[in-house]
Design a protein around this motif. Structure first.
Motif, PDB file in Angstrom:
ATOM      1  N   PRO A  62       0.839  -1.202   0.000  1.00 33.42           N
ATOM      2  CA  PRO A  62       0.000   0.000   0.000  1.00 33.42           C
ATOM      3  C   PRO A  62       0.875   1.254   0.000  1.00 33.42           C
ATOM      4  O   PRO A  62       2.063   1.203   0.306  1.00 33.42           O
ATOM      5  N   SER A  63       0.290   2.385  -0.386  1.00 36.18           N
ATOM      6  CA  SER A  63       0.997   3.660  -0.369  1.00 36.18           C
ATOM      7  C   SER A  63       0.154   4.649   0.407  1.00 36.18           C
ATOM      8  O   SER A  63      -1.068   4.612   0.368  1.00 36.18           O
ATOM      9  N   ILE A  64       0.859   5.550   1.126  1.00 39.24           N
ATOM     10  CA  ILE A  64       0.109   6.546   1.892  1.00 39.24           C
ATOM     11  C   ILE A  64      -0.379   7.653   0.968  1.00 39.24           C
ATOM     12  O   ILE A  64      -1.424   8.255   1.165  1.00 39.24           O
ATOM     13  N   ILE A  65       0.406   7.900  -0.105  1.00 43.99           N
ATOM     14  CA  ILE A  65       0.134   9.086  -0.931  1.00 43.99           C
ATOM     15  C   ILE A  65      -0.624   8.750  -2.200  1.00 43.99           C
ATOM     16  O   ILE A  65      -1.535   9.468  -2.588  1.00 43.99           O
ATOM     17  N   PHE A  66      -0.286   7.617  -2.846  1.00 45.41           N
ATOM     18  CA  PHE A  66      -0.901   7.324  -4.145  1.00 45.41           C
ATOM     19  C   PHE A  66      -1.904   6.177  -4.055  1.00 45.41           C
ATOM     20  O   PHE A  66      -1.512   5.008  -4.058  1.00 45.41           O
ATOM     21  N   PRO A  67      -3.190   6.487  -4.002  1.00 48.66           N
ATOM     22  CA  PRO A  67      -4.196   5.428  -3.896  1.00 48.66           C
ATOM     23  C   PRO A  67      -4.170   4.513  -5.119  1.00 48.66           C
ATOM     24  O   PRO A  67      -4.374   3.312  -4.999  1.00 48.66           O
ATOM     25  N   GLU A  68      -3.877   5.063  -6.312  1.00 48.51           N
ATOM     26  CA  GLU A  68      -3.945   4.237  -7.519  1.00 48.51           C
ATOM     27  C   GLU A  68      -2.776   3.244  -7.593  1.00 48.51           C
ATOM     28  O   GLU A  68      -2.843   2.264  -8.310  1.00 48.51           O
ATOM     29  N   LYS A  69      -1.694   3.522  -6.836  1.00 46.97           N
ATOM     30  CA  LYS A  69      -0.564   2.588  -6.830  1.00 46.97           C
ATOM     31  C   LYS A  69      -0.628   1.611  -5.657  1.00 46.97           C
ATOM     32  O   LYS A  69       0.179   0.686  -5.556  1.00 46.97           O
ATOM     33  N   SER A  70      -1.624   1.825  -4.787  1.00 46.21           N
ATOM     34  CA  SER A  70      -1.700   1.027  -3.569  1.00 46.21           C
ATOM     35  C   SER A  70      -2.133  -0.402  -3.856  1.00 46.21           C
ATOM     36  O   SER A  70      -2.999  -0.632  -4.711  1.00 46.21           O
ATOM     37  N   GLY A  71      -1.526  -1.333  -3.136  1.00 44.83           N
ATOM     38  CA  GLY A  71      -1.908  -2.742  -3.273  1.00 44.83           C
ATOM     39  C   GLY A  71      -2.123  -3.374  -1.916  1.00 44.83           C
ATOM     40  O   GLY A  71      -2.024  -2.707  -0.876  1.00 44.83           O
ATOM     41  N   ILE A  72      -2.402  -4.677  -1.932  1.00 42.31           N
ATOM     42  CA  ILE A  72      -2.771  -5.346  -0.676  1.00 42.31           C
ATOM     43  C   ILE A  72      -1.811  -6.470  -0.304  1.00 42.31           C
ATOM     44  O   ILE A  72      -2.123  -7.290   0.541  1.00 42.31           O
ATOM     45  N   ARG A  73      -0.636  -6.501  -0.941  1.00 42.12           N
ATOM     46  CA  ARG A  73       0.244  -7.647  -0.728  1.00 42.12           C
ATOM     47  C   ARG A  73       0.507  -7.947   0.760  1.00 42.12           C
ATOM     48  O   ARG A  73       0.295  -9.078   1.202  1.00 42.12           O
ATOM     49  N   PRO A  74       0.933  -6.968   1.571  1.00 41.07           N
ATOM     50  CA  PRO A  74       1.221  -7.289   2.982  1.00 41.07           C
ATOM     51  C   PRO A  74      -0.023  -7.739   3.745  1.00 41.07           C
ATOM     52  O   PRO A  74       0.041  -8.648   4.569  1.00 41.07           O
TER      53      PRO A  74
ATOM     54  N   ASP B 150     -11.271   4.763   6.048  1.00 41.59           N
ATOM     55  CA  ASP B 150     -11.189   5.866   6.991  1.00 41.59           C
ATOM     56  C   ASP B 150     -10.482   7.078   6.364  1.00 41.59           C
ATOM     57  O   ASP B 150     -10.412   8.139   6.962  1.00 41.59           O
ATOM     58  N   HIS B 151      -9.920   6.879   5.144  1.00 43.46           N
ATOM     59  CA  HIS B 151      -9.104   7.907   4.507  1.00 43.46           C
ATOM     60  C   HIS B 151      -9.967   9.046   3.946  1.00 43.46           C
ATOM     61  O   HIS B 151     -11.096   8.811   3.527  1.00 43.46           O
ATOM     62  N   SER B 152      -9.399  10.278   3.911  1.00 38.94           N
ATOM     63  CA  SER B 152     -10.170  11.410   3.381  1.00 38.94           C
ATOM     64  C   SER B 152     -10.192  11.399   1.850  1.00 38.94           C
ATOM     65  O   SER B 152     -11.154  11.855   1.242  1.00 38.94           O
ATOM     66  N   ASP B 153      -9.145  10.835   1.227  1.00 41.99           N
ATOM     67  CA  ASP B 153      -9.079  10.769  -0.225  1.00 41.99           C
ATOM     68  C   ASP B 153     -10.026   9.690  -0.755  1.00 41.99           C
ATOM     69  O   ASP B 153      -9.882   8.516  -0.436  1.00 41.99           O
ATOM     70  N   LYS B 154     -11.012  10.098  -1.568  1.00 40.36           N
ATOM     71  CA  LYS B 154     -12.039   9.168  -2.058  1.00 40.36           C
ATOM     72  C   LYS B 154     -11.427   8.001  -2.840  1.00 40.36           C
ATOM     73  O   LYS B 154     -11.992   6.902  -2.853  1.00 40.36           O
TER      74      LYS B 154
END
Lengths: 293, 275
Positions: A59-71, A252-256
């Motif tokens: 996952p990434s804190i800044i880029f939602p489109e690059k975020s993944g669920i591996r961990p 819970d994130h503010s970024d939609k």
């Protein structure tokens, strides 16, 4: 004339009967509609997000489109594996003792009632117990082992009750026949009772593990990570995440756009859950085909 | 009543012979003053009964008279029911089976049992028969094959199942299942065979097959059979014991007991006046 006479006693009986049927039917459709709405909502948001990259990236804190669920996915898989390792032997062992060995006295009734009650205890309570007992008192820290032991507490009553149910479904005549042939109690259980009870037990175990897979509250309570970059590599020391926690974190994130990632993670979680349930059905079918009463 | 007198005379002519023959035989199983309790309820009152070797002993009596309870004492199957007490002595070849340190598992290998409702394991025909020897520790495939074949032949089932030993035992008909259960009981090499109404759930043809079987088996085994069917008791047994309300009312050579009962209760029961 006869029609009038017959309906005289209970003039609204037929109407009441029809109304009740309509009421029950409505309840069923409400359930289905809610479920369909929920699934449609999740899939329409999250389906586009599901890809190999999504599953294999951190996952990434800044880029939602690059975020993944591996961990989170890795953590969940380890967690379920360990939970199964702890809960199945203890749960099945307890069930066998209660059904096959324990004398039918007040003590057994007390234990039985308590197990049934424990199945209804909210999982957050087990989380707090896990925090106090495993994380702190036993000094396991916020590790996979502590998390799995906590989840074991959550699902143990369910496994025990369903395994007992499966053992009770084995006809008593089988045990009698085995004993009459000079088999010991252990031989009777191992060669006759357990194979016959296995399909029912497996179903119970898989349903209980599905429950564990979806639990977030007890993991939050013991302090598992809601944001983590790596799949844990040491089950005693490393911090770990889990799918429900990742979903919780993203919603819970503010970024939609993170909500979309959460929907994608839910799709994966649901897929894993449905696969586990399908496995339960297949196993039950295959084992019960071998054993026909 | 000259006809009656004549019948009696005729009987006394024949019957003491049968009774003498029975009493001359060694007693394979003998009970001495056996009491049995389910909790506070006493189900058996001082039963003393000897079962002669290589003969069939039938236990008859109305439902709830204690005959099945008595039968289950002989291989200690009642041990599995909680809160039961046995008093008195039950001797197998002169040794008390309830003595301290007696091996129940060993006892049940020597005293086999066939139940009222056939209860094959949900396994193959072969595995059903091989189960007893297997739990006794026999692993050798050749030995197991031999035991299974011999037991199925003894139970008159081999010809019907020899080509389908791998099939589930539950596919067999009711009569075949019961003969399989007999074969299974024989496979452990017992000396005594207990049968608890073995034919009560079967059609007349299967019943006849079981009865023929009992007749052949008594050459090798000592058989104790509980039955509700008086004709069956008369047909298959050498000795009959009549139970009533937990008491042993009368025991004697079968033809004697059925034709010339000593006790009024026995006569009432076998003539169908009650029970």
């Amino acid at each position: 004339m006869s029609l009038v006479q017959r309906s005289n006693g209970r003039p609204y009986a037929k109407l009441a009967s029809n109304l009740f049927a309509i009421f029950c039917g409505t309840c069923m459709w409400l359930c289905i509609a809610t479920l369909v709405l929920l699934l449609w909502n999740i899939f329409s948001h999250g389906w586009g997000r599901v890809s190999f990259d999504f599953i294999s990236s951190p996952p990434s804190i800044i880029f939602p489109e690059k975020s993944g669920i591996r961990p989170a996915l890795g953590g969940s898989i380890y967690l379920i594996g360990l939970t199964a390792l702890f809960s199945v032997p203890i749960g099945v062992g307890t069930a066998i003792y209660l059904e096959e060995y324990a004398p039918n006295n007040r003590w057994r009734t007390l234990v039985q009632t308590n197990i049934a009650n424990l199945a209804g205890v909210p999982s957050i309570v087990y989380g707090i117990l896990g925090l106090g007992l495993f994380v702190r008192a036993l000094n396991l820290g916020v590790s996979l082992v502590a998390g799995a032991l906590t989840l074991t507490l959550v699902i143990l009553p369910i496994i025990i009750l369903s395994a007992q149910e499966a053992l009770r479904a084995v006809p008593h005549s089988i045990r009698t026949a085995s004993h009459a042939l000079g088999a010991t109690r252990w031989q009777t259980i191992w060669h006759q009772v357990l194979p016959a009870a296995l399909p029912g037990m497996l179903t119970g175990v898989i349903l209980a593990l599905s429950r564990a897979l979806g639990e977030a509250a007890p993991l939050v309570a013991i302090g598992a990570a809601t944001y983590i970059r790596n799949v844990p590599s040491n089950m005693f020391t490393d911090e770990f995440g889990a799918l429900p926690l990742q979903i919780y974190n993203w919603t819970d994130h503010s970024d939609k756009d993170f909500h979309v990632a959460a929907a994608g993670a839910i799709v994966i979680l649901l897929t894993v859950l449905i696969s586990m349930n399908a496995l339960a059905i297949v196993l039950r079918y295959r084992f019960s085909k071998r054993i026909q009463w | 009543m000259p006809a009656n007198l004549e019948a009696n005379l005729h009987l006394t002519d024949v019957l003491p012979h049968a009774a003498d023959e029975l009493s001359a035989l060694a007693q394979k199983v003998a009970t001495k003053a056996v009491d049995f309790f389910y909790g506070d309820h006493q189900a058996l009152h001082g039963i003393s009964l000897g079962m002669p070797i290589h003969r069939v002993t039938a236990l008859i009596g109305p439902s709830g008279c204690g005959k099945s309870t008595f039968l289950r004492c002989l291989n200690r199957m009642n041990d599995m029911i909680e809160d039961t007490v046995v008093r008195g002595e039950i001797l197998l070849d002169g040794e008390d089976i309830y003595r301290r340190g007696a091996d129940v598992v060993e006892l049940r290998k020597r005293v086999g049992m066939v139940f009222q409702k056939s209860n094959p394991f949900p396994k193959s025909i072969f595995e059903n028969v091989a189960y007893g020897p297997r739990v006794a520790g026999i692993r050798d495939r050749g030995v197991l094959n031999e035991i299974v074949e011999r037991s199925l032949k003894q139970a008159a089932l081999w010809d019907e199942v020899q080509n389908r030993l791998r099939d589930s035992a539950l596919q067999l008909s009711g009569g075949q299942q019961q003969r399989l259960c007999i074969a299974r009981a024989l496979a452990t090499g017992p000396e005594v065979l207990l049968m608890d109404e073995p034919a009560s759930a079967l059609d007349p043809k299967s019943t006849a097959a079981i009865e023929d079987l009992i007749f052949e088996l008594k050459e090798t085994y000592t058989i104790v059979i509980v039955t509700h069917n008086m004709q069956q008791a008369a047909r298959v047994s050498d000795q009959t014991a009549f139970f009533f309300e937990g008491q042993l009312i009368e025991v004697g050579a079968t033809n004697e007991l059925f034709t010339n009962p000593r006790e009024k209760q026995t006569e009432d029961y076998i003539t169908g006046r009650f029970g």
